[in-house]
Every structure is written in structure tokens, then in C-alpha cells.
Design a protein around this motif. Structure first.
Motif, PDB file in Angstrom:
ATOM      1  N   VAL A  11      44.066  30.476  26.576  1.00  0.00           N
ATOM      2  CA  VAL A  11      44.388  30.162  27.976  1.00  0.00           C
ATOM      3  C   VAL A  11      45.371  31.211  28.463  1.00  0.00           C
ATOM      4  O   VAL A  11      46.467  31.351  27.919  1.00  0.00           O
ATOM      5  N   SER A  12      44.976  31.932  29.498  1.00  0.00           N
ATOM      6  CA  SER A  12      45.833  33.016  29.986  1.00  0.00           C
ATOM      7  C   SER A  12      47.084  32.460  30.667  1.00  0.00           C
ATOM      8  O   SER A  12      47.112  31.327  31.137  1.00  0.00           O
ATOM      9  N   SER A  13      48.093  33.299  30.743  1.00  0.00           N
ATOM     10  CA  SER A  13      49.330  32.893  31.420  1.00  0.00           C
ATOM     11  C   SER A  13      49.078  32.679  32.909  1.00  0.00           C
ATOM     12  O   SER A  13      49.755  31.877  33.554  1.00  0.00           O
ATOM     13  N   CYS A  14      48.080  33.350  33.445  1.00  0.00           N
ATOM     14  CA  CYS A  14      47.717  33.160  34.859  1.00  0.00           C
ATOM     15  C   CYS A  14      47.210  31.739  35.095  1.00  0.00           C
ATOM     16  O   CYS A  14      47.595  31.088  36.070  1.00  0.00           O
ATOM     17  N   VAL A  15      46.361  31.245  34.207  1.00  0.00           N
ATOM     18  CA  VAL A  15      45.838  29.875  34.326  1.00  0.00           C
ATOM     19  C   VAL A  15      46.981  28.874  34.185  1.00  0.00           C
ATOM     20  O   VAL A  15      47.061  27.900  34.937  1.00  0.00           O
ATOM     21  N   LYS A  16      47.880  29.121  33.247  1.00  0.00           N
ATOM     22  CA  LYS A  16      49.031  28.233  33.058  1.00  0.00           C
ATOM     23  C   LYS A  16      49.901  28.207  34.315  1.00  0.00           C
ATOM     24  O   LYS A  16      50.367  27.149  34.734  1.00  0.00           O
ATOM     25  N   ALA A  17      50.086  29.365  34.930  1.00  0.00           N
ATOM     26  CA  ALA A  17      50.893  29.439  36.159  1.00  0.00           C
ATOM     27  C   ALA A  17      50.200  28.711  37.303  1.00  0.00           C
ATOM     28  O   ALA A  17      50.848  28.004  38.089  1.00  0.00           O
ATOM     29  N   ILE A  18      48.888  28.859  37.406  1.00  0.00           N
ATOM     30  CA  ILE A  18      48.138  28.172  38.468  1.00  0.00           C
ATOM     31  C   ILE A  18      48.275  26.665  38.315  1.00  0.00           C
ATOM     32  O   ILE A  18      48.490  25.949  39.304  1.00  0.00           O
ATOM     33  N   ILE A  19      48.184  26.171  37.097  1.00  0.00           N
ATOM     34  CA  ILE A  19      48.325  24.727  36.862  1.00  0.00           C
ATOM     35  C   ILE A  19      49.715  24.261  37.263  1.00  0.00           C
ATOM     36  O   ILE A  19      49.881  23.209  37.900  1.00  0.00           O
ATOM     37  N   ALA A  20      50.747  25.043  36.944  1.00  0.00           N
ATOM     38  CA  ALA A  20      52.118  24.681  37.333  1.00  0.00           C
ATOM     39  C   ALA A  20      52.255  24.659  38.848  1.00  0.00           C
ATOM     40  O   ALA A  20      52.880  23.758  39.413  1.00  0.00           O
ATOM     41  N   HIS A  21      51.661  25.636  39.522  1.00  0.00           N
ATOM     42  CA  HIS A  21      51.706  25.679  40.988  1.00  0.00           C
ATOM     43  C   HIS A  21      50.983  24.465  41.585  1.00  0.00           C
ATOM     44  O   HIS A  21      51.454  23.886  42.569  1.00  0.00           O
ATOM     45  N   ILE A  22      49.854  24.093  40.989  1.00  0.00           N
ATOM     46  CA  ILE A  22      49.093  22.941  41.492  1.00  0.00           C
ATOM     47  C   ILE A  22      49.913  21.665  41.343  1.00  0.00           C
ATOM     48  O   ILE A  22      50.008  20.868  42.282  1.00  0.00           O
ATOM     49  N   HIS A  23      50.527  21.453  40.185  1.00  0.00           N
ATOM     50  CA  HIS A  23      51.267  20.197  40.031  1.00  0.00           C
ATOM     51  C   HIS A  23      52.511  20.172  40.896  1.00  0.00           C
ATOM     52  O   HIS A  23      52.909  19.112  41.384  1.00  0.00           O
ATOM     53  N   LEU A  24      53.113  21.323  41.164  1.00  0.00           N
ATOM     54  CA  LEU A  24      54.253  21.346  42.089  1.00  0.00           C
ATOM     55  C   LEU A  24      53.786  21.007  43.504  1.00  0.00           C
ATOM     56  O   LEU A  24      54.407  20.185  44.190  1.00  0.00           O
ATOM     57  N   GLY A  25      52.686  21.595  43.936  1.00  0.00           N
ATOM     58  CA  GLY A  25      52.163  21.314  45.278  1.00  0.00           C
ATOM     59  C   GLY A  25      51.769  19.858  45.451  1.00  0.00           C
ATOM     60  O   GLY A  25      52.106  19.221  46.455  1.00  0.00           O
ATOM     61  N   LEU A  26      51.057  19.316  44.461  1.00  0.00           N
ATOM     62  CA  LEU A  26      50.674  17.897  44.526  1.00  0.00           C
ATOM     63  C   LEU A  26      51.905  16.996  44.505  1.00  0.00           C
ATOM     64  O   LEU A  26      51.968  15.998  45.229  1.00  0.00           O
TER      65      LEU A  26
END
Length: 161
Positions: free
Chosen positions: A108-123
Motif C-alpha cells: 500500500v503506497s504512502s499516497c493511498v494511506k494519505a488519501i485515506i487519512a484525508h477522507i476520514h478527516l473530511g468525513l
């Protein structure tokens, strides 16, 4: 008006996620706070849904009067159920992010991990903003219950409005 408030909530979530999401990536303390807050809010919302479904909230009088208020109560229950689902989705995204955070970069790339963190912050931000109206709604429900009880006691005493 409600649709604008919902759109505003999600736009704020997107804004916060874009501009401050990097502070959540890999921040286990922040993730722990998010999980705790949304777990507590989900439990609180279950209690609110139980209160909303209480038949004592129906106005006294004929069955037709009660039937007339059914849709209003169902609409509130549906809105709060969707908010509950949003809490659960937020917690679920955090859970997936926590699981994937320990995965090697080749899986799992660090980009995917960052996207998931951004999604949970936004939600999370959107869910929090949507929750801000709940205290007023609960106050309105309790005010209606008190008014109904006062009306019932007046009727028992033979006092007309």
C-alpha cells in the motif's frame, strides 16, 4: 435549507481535509481522538433515535392526530439514522486506514494511506458539523413534551386555552 446545510458541512469537510489533512497522516494520537469522539457520538445518537421513536412524543387526541405526526417523526428518524451511518462510515475509514498504515510501501503506497487519512478527516469534520444542530433539536422535543403535559393538565383542570 437543510440541503444547503448538508452541502456546507461536506464542503467544510473537504476544505479542512485538503488544507490540514497532512497533519492527520500517520498521527496516531489524532486518529485515537477521532475514534473516541465518533464512537461516543454514535452511542449518543442511538439514545437520540430511541427518544425520537418514543410514542409518548405523539400528540394526545385522536388516532388521526397521531397519524398526522407520524411522517414528521419518521423523517427525523431517517435523518438521524443517516447521521449514524456517517459516523460508522467515518469510523470504518479510520479502521481501514489504521490497518493499512502498517502495511509495507510495496503493498500500500504512502499516497493511498494519505488519501485515506484525508477522507476520514473530511468525513469527520462533516459529521461533526452536522451534529451541531442536535442539541437544539433535542431541546425542541423536550419543549414540546413539556407543553403537551401542561396542556393535558389544563384540560384535566377544565381550563381552556
Amino acid at each position: 435549507m437543510r440541503a444547503l446545510y448538508i452541502a456546507f458541512s461536506f464542503l467544510c469537510g473537504c476544505f479542512v481535509s485538503i488544507y490540514w489533512g497532512e497533519y492527520v497522516v500517520g498521527n496516531e494520537a489524532a486518529i485515537g481522538i477521532f475514534v473516541t469522539v465518533y464512537t461516543v457520538l454514535a452511542g449518543f445518537l442511538v439514545a437520540v433515535i430511541a427518544i425520537l421513536g418514543d410514542p409518548s412524543l405523539l400528540p394526545s387526541g385522536s388516532w388521526r392526530s397521531a397519524e398526522g405526526h407520524r411522517q414528521e417523526i419518521e423523517d427525523r428518524l431517517i435523518r438521524h439514522t443517516w447521521l449514524f451511518v456517517l459516523y460508522l462510515v467515518t469510523i470504518g475509514v479510520i479502521f481501514v486506514g489504521a490497518l493499512l498504515s502498517k502495511a509495507p510501501e510495496d503493498v500500500v503506497s504512502s499516497c493511498v494511506k494519505a488519501i485515506i487519512a484525508h477522507i476520514h478527516l473530511g468525513l469527520g469534520v462533516a459529521a461533526f458539523i452536522l451534529t451541531l444542530g442536535m442539541p437544539k433539536m433535542l431541546m425542541d422535543i423536550q419543549r414540546k413534551r413539556v407543553d403537551a403535559e401542561i396542556d393535558r393538565r389544563r384540560a384535566e383542570a377544565g381550563i381552556k386555552d
